[in-house]
Scaffold this active site. Structure first.
Site, mmCIF file in Angstrom:
data_model
loop_
_atom_site.group_PDB
_atom_site.id
_atom_site.type_symbol
_atom_site.label_atom_id
_atom_site.label_comp_id
_atom_site.label_asym_id
_atom_site.label_seq_id
_atom_site.Cartn_x
_atom_site.Cartn_y
_atom_site.Cartn_z
ATOM 1 N N ASP A 1 -1.776 -4.717 -0.007
ATOM 2 C CA ASP A 1 -0.514 -4.606 0.731
ATOM 3 C C ASP A 1 -0.530 -3.415 1.687
ATOM 4 O O ASP A 1 -1.303 -2.472 1.520
ATOM 5 C CB ASP A 1 0.649 -4.392 -0.244
ATOM 6 C CG ASP A 1 0.975 -5.622 -1.062
ATOM 7 O OD1 ASP A 1 0.249 -6.628 -0.951
ATOM 8 O OD2 ASP A 1 1.964 -5.570 -1.828
ATOM 9 N N ASP A 2 0.369 -3.474 2.674
ATOM 10 C CA ASP A 2 0.792 -2.337 3.505
ATOM 11 C C ASP A 2 -0.104 -2.039 4.693
ATOM 12 O O ASP A 2 0.136 -1.068 5.411
ATOM 13 C CB ASP A 2 0.953 -1.049 2.675
ATOM 14 C CG ASP A 2 2.023 -1.162 1.610
ATOM 15 O OD1 ASP A 2 2.685 -2.218 1.543
ATOM 16 O OD2 ASP A 2 2.206 -0.197 0.844
ATOM 17 N N HIS B 1 4.057 -9.414 4.835
ATOM 18 C CA HIS B 1 4.642 -8.347 4.020
ATOM 19 C C HIS B 1 5.834 -7.714 4.734
ATOM 20 O O HIS B 1 6.101 -6.525 4.585
ATOM 21 C CB HIS B 1 3.571 -7.299 3.703
ATOM 22 C CG HIS B 1 3.903 -6.396 2.543
ATOM 23 N ND1 HIS B 1 4.459 -6.866 1.369
ATOM 24 C CD2 HIS B 1 3.754 -5.046 2.370
ATOM 25 C CE1 HIS B 1 4.624 -5.852 0.523
ATOM 26 N NE2 HIS B 1 4.228 -4.734 1.109
ATOM 27 N N HIS C 1 8.630 -3.166 6.555
ATOM 28 C CA HIS C 1 8.328 -2.685 5.206
ATOM 29 C C HIS C 1 9.502 -1.941 4.575
ATOM 30 O O HIS C 1 9.344 -1.298 3.535
ATOM 31 C CB HIS C 1 7.065 -1.808 5.156
ATOM 32 C CG HIS C 1 6.504 -1.666 3.766
ATOM 33 N ND1 HIS C 1 6.659 -0.529 3.005
ATOM 34 C CD2 HIS C 1 5.818 -2.536 2.992
ATOM 35 C CE1 HIS C 1 6.078 -0.702 1.831
ATOM 36 N NE2 HIS C 1 5.559 -1.916 1.797
ATOM 37 N N HIS D 1 -3.612 -1.689 -2.523
ATOM 38 C CA HIS D 1 -3.102 -1.296 -1.204
ATOM 39 C C HIS D 1 -4.252 -0.790 -0.336
ATOM 40 O O HIS D 1 -5.204 -0.196 -0.844
ATOM 41 C CB HIS D 1 -2.039 -0.204 -1.352
ATOM 42 C CG HIS D 1 -0.852 -0.637 -2.156
ATOM 43 N ND1 HIS D 1 -0.870 -0.668 -3.534
ATOM 44 C CD2 HIS D 1 0.389 -1.056 -1.778
ATOM 45 C CE1 HIS D 1 0.305 -1.113 -3.973
ATOM 46 N NE2 HIS D 1 1.079 -1.348 -2.937
#
Length: 213
Positions: A35-36, A86, A90, A181
């Site tokens: 993620d991210d 995602h 965020h 991540h």
């Protein structure tokens, strides 16, 4: 440290077509998800590591970062990994209006579409928060969320050797979707040690499917 969150165990009772918390339990495959990103500092060495070991994974990308680093998204696709949504900013969905949440999802879908040609993508909400409104919206539009069954806790600022020891002592099981991540070096540094061990032990890793089951 709880790497198998109870909330996600409860979500596993929902149909995979709406909320997926585990991959296929057939065979030995695990599912690494990141993620991210994309991040110009941390994503390239992670991609290098995955390519070195022939491992495919899934990347849940943030729309604002997609706009800033399109060449990294191109490489993720070229390397055979899955692109996931995602959100655009965020920010947590917890205090957003329904209209804003939908806008964030659609904006990021449109950005991702330029790289893989898909109109919709698997979605992982920021911080894992959905809300009944978006859950209903996804059910109506036959879309699905991807959660995880195994949390690597790589967002904790702990020494790499501690993370390695913890994941080595309680490794992901077949079918586990592993939360990691690519906005820091922690996942890369731990996987550089663990991936060779896991592969030697017969573990395999796949990207998640874009198609709802």
């Amino acid at each position: 440290m709880n790497m198998r969150p109870r909330k996600n165990q409860l979500l596993s009772f929902l149909p995979d077509a709406l909320v997926q918390t585990n991959g296929s339990r057939d065979g030995l495959a695990r599912y690494l998800t990141f993620d991210d990103g994309p991040d110009p500092t941390y994503t390239p060495p992670l991609l290098d590591l995955l390519a070195k070991h022939g491992v495919k994974a899934s990347f849940f990308l943030v729309g604002q970062k997609i706009e800033r680093h399109p060449q990294l998204v191109e490489r993720i696709v070229a390397d055979g990994h899955m692109l996931g949504n995602h959100s655009y900013s965020h920010w947590s969905f917890k205090h957003m209006t329904t209209r804003k949440k939908i806008s964030e999802i659609h904006s990021t879908d449109a950005l991702l579409s330029a790289f893989d040609g898909r109109l919709q993508h698997r979605m992982r909400p920021p911080h894992g928060y959905v809300g009944a409104d978006i859950l209903c919206y996804f059910a109506m539009h036959r879309r699905s969320f991807v959660y995880w069954s195994y949390d690597s806790l790589d967002y904790q600022d702990r020494p790499t050797h501690e993370m390695v020891a913890r994941l080595r002592a309680d490794p992901p099981l077949p079918g586990d979707i592993v939360l990691m991540h690519d906005d820091s070096k922690r996942a890369h540094d731990a996987l550089s040690v663990l991936l060779p061990e896991w592969l030697l032990n017969g573990h395999s890793f796949r990207a998640l499917s874009q198609d709802v089951r």
